[in-house]
Motif scaffolding. Structure first.
Motif, short mmCIF file in Angstrom:
data_model
loop_
_atom_site.label_atom_id
_atom_site.label_comp_id
_atom_site.label_asym_id
_atom_site.label_seq_id
_atom_site.Cartn_x
_atom_site.Cartn_y
_atom_site.Cartn_z
N GLN A 166 49.10 72.77 -10.65
CA GLN A 166 48.55 71.57 -11.27
C GLN A 166 48.76 71.68 -12.77
N ALA A 167 49.58 70.78 -13.29
CA ALA A 167 49.84 70.73 -14.72
C ALA A 167 48.77 69.87 -15.40
N PRO A 168 48.56 70.05 -16.70
CA PRO A 168 47.55 69.27 -17.41
C PRO A 168 47.78 67.77 -17.23
N GLY A 169 46.75 67.06 -16.82
CA GLY A 169 46.84 65.62 -16.67
C GLY A 169 47.58 65.13 -15.45
N LYS A 170 47.96 66.06 -14.57
CA LYS A 170 48.71 65.68 -13.38
C LYS A 170 47.98 66.12 -12.12
N GLU A 171 48.39 65.55 -11.01
CA GLU A 171 47.81 65.94 -9.74
C GLU A 171 48.42 67.26 -9.27
N ARG A 172 47.67 67.94 -8.42
CA ARG A 172 48.19 69.17 -7.84
C ARG A 172 49.39 68.85 -6.96
N GLU A 173 50.41 69.70 -7.01
CA GLU A 173 51.60 69.48 -6.20
C GLU A 173 52.00 70.75 -5.46
N PHE A 174 52.63 70.52 -4.35
CA PHE A 174 53.16 71.61 -3.52
C PHE A 174 54.34 72.27 -4.24
N VAL A 175 54.41 73.59 -4.17
CA VAL A 175 55.52 74.32 -4.76
C VAL A 175 56.36 75.02 -3.70
N ALA A 176 55.72 75.76 -2.82
CA ALA A 176 56.47 76.52 -1.81
C ALA A 176 55.53 76.93 -0.69
N SER A 177 56.10 77.16 0.49
CA SER A 177 55.31 77.65 1.61
C SER A 177 56.20 78.46 2.54
N ILE A 178 55.54 79.27 3.36
CA ILE A 178 56.25 80.08 4.33
C ILE A 178 55.28 80.49 5.42
N ASP A 179 55.75 80.64 6.65
CA ASP A 179 54.91 81.14 7.72
C ASP A 179 54.65 82.63 7.50
N TRP A 180 53.57 83.10 8.06
CA TRP A 180 53.22 84.52 7.92
C TRP A 180 54.33 85.42 8.46
N THR A 181 55.06 84.90 9.43
CA THR A 181 56.17 85.67 10.00
C THR A 181 57.40 85.65 9.11
N GLY A 182 57.39 84.81 8.09
CA GLY A 182 58.54 84.69 7.22
C GLY A 182 59.47 83.55 7.58
N ILE A 183 59.12 82.83 8.62
CA ILE A 183 59.96 81.73 9.07
C ILE A 183 59.73 80.49 8.20
N GLY A 184 60.81 79.75 7.97
CA GLY A 184 60.71 78.40 7.41
C GLY A 184 60.23 78.24 6.00
N PRO A 185 60.77 78.98 5.03
CA PRO A 185 60.34 78.73 3.66
C PRO A 185 60.73 77.32 3.22
N LYS A 186 59.83 76.69 2.51
CA LYS A 186 60.05 75.35 1.99
C LYS A 186 59.73 75.36 0.51
N TYR A 187 60.45 74.50 -0.23
CA TYR A 187 60.28 74.48 -1.68
C TYR A 187 60.27 73.05 -2.22
N LEU A 188 59.54 72.87 -3.29
CA LEU A 188 59.64 71.67 -4.09
C LEU A 188 61.08 71.60 -4.62
N ASP A 189 61.67 70.43 -4.60
CA ASP A 189 63.08 70.32 -5.00
C ASP A 189 63.34 70.90 -6.39
N SER A 190 62.43 70.68 -7.30
CA SER A 190 62.67 71.10 -8.69
C SER A 190 62.61 72.60 -8.89
N VAL A 191 62.17 73.35 -7.88
CA VAL A 191 62.10 74.81 -8.03
C VAL A 191 63.07 75.54 -7.11
N LYS A 192 63.75 74.79 -6.26
CA LYS A 192 64.74 75.43 -5.37
C LYS A 192 65.76 76.17 -6.21
N ASP A 193 66.19 77.30 -5.73
CA ASP A 193 67.18 78.15 -6.40
C ASP A 193 66.61 78.87 -7.61
#
Length: 119
Positions: free
Chosen positions: A39-66
């Protein structure tokens, strides 16, 4: 379940940080899904990244990919967000979160850790 996030700080543009989140309070099944939000100042909270506990299926916000990588250490019940090539727009409070599976809302949140990217 308790989550404790740490590792934030001040870094120059182009620099890197690794955020950590320690999970405790129960044994985590393979269905658990863990995530990072910010959550940046003055902005709403946003998703950045997630992953299953097993390590399957990492997902990323487009602006942080790579640039960002989410990972976990099962033996320590820790998970991480490696952030490279940081930009001023990455400045925010970062939160770790957990849910029982990827089809449920995030129900457990850690306290935030502040990341400031500035020269």
């Amino acid at each position: 379940v308790q989550l404790q996030a740490f590792g934030g700080g001040l870094v120059q543009p182009g620099g890197f940080l690794r955020l950590s989140c320690a999970a405790s309070g129960r044994t985590f099944s393979s269905f658990y899904n863990i995530g990072w939000f910010r959550q940046a100042p003055g902005k709403e909270r946003e998703f950045v990244a997630s992953i299953d506990w097993t390590g399957i299926g990492p997902k990323y916000l487009d602006s942080v990919k790579d640039r960002f990588t989410i990972s976990r250490n099962l033996s320590k019940n820790n998970f991480y967000l490696q952030m490279n090539s940081l930009k001023p727009e990455d400045t925010a409070i970062y939160y770790c979160a957990m849910r029982p599976d990827r089809n449920k809302p995030y129900s457990t949140w850690g306290q935030g850790t502040l990341v400031t990217v500035s020269s």
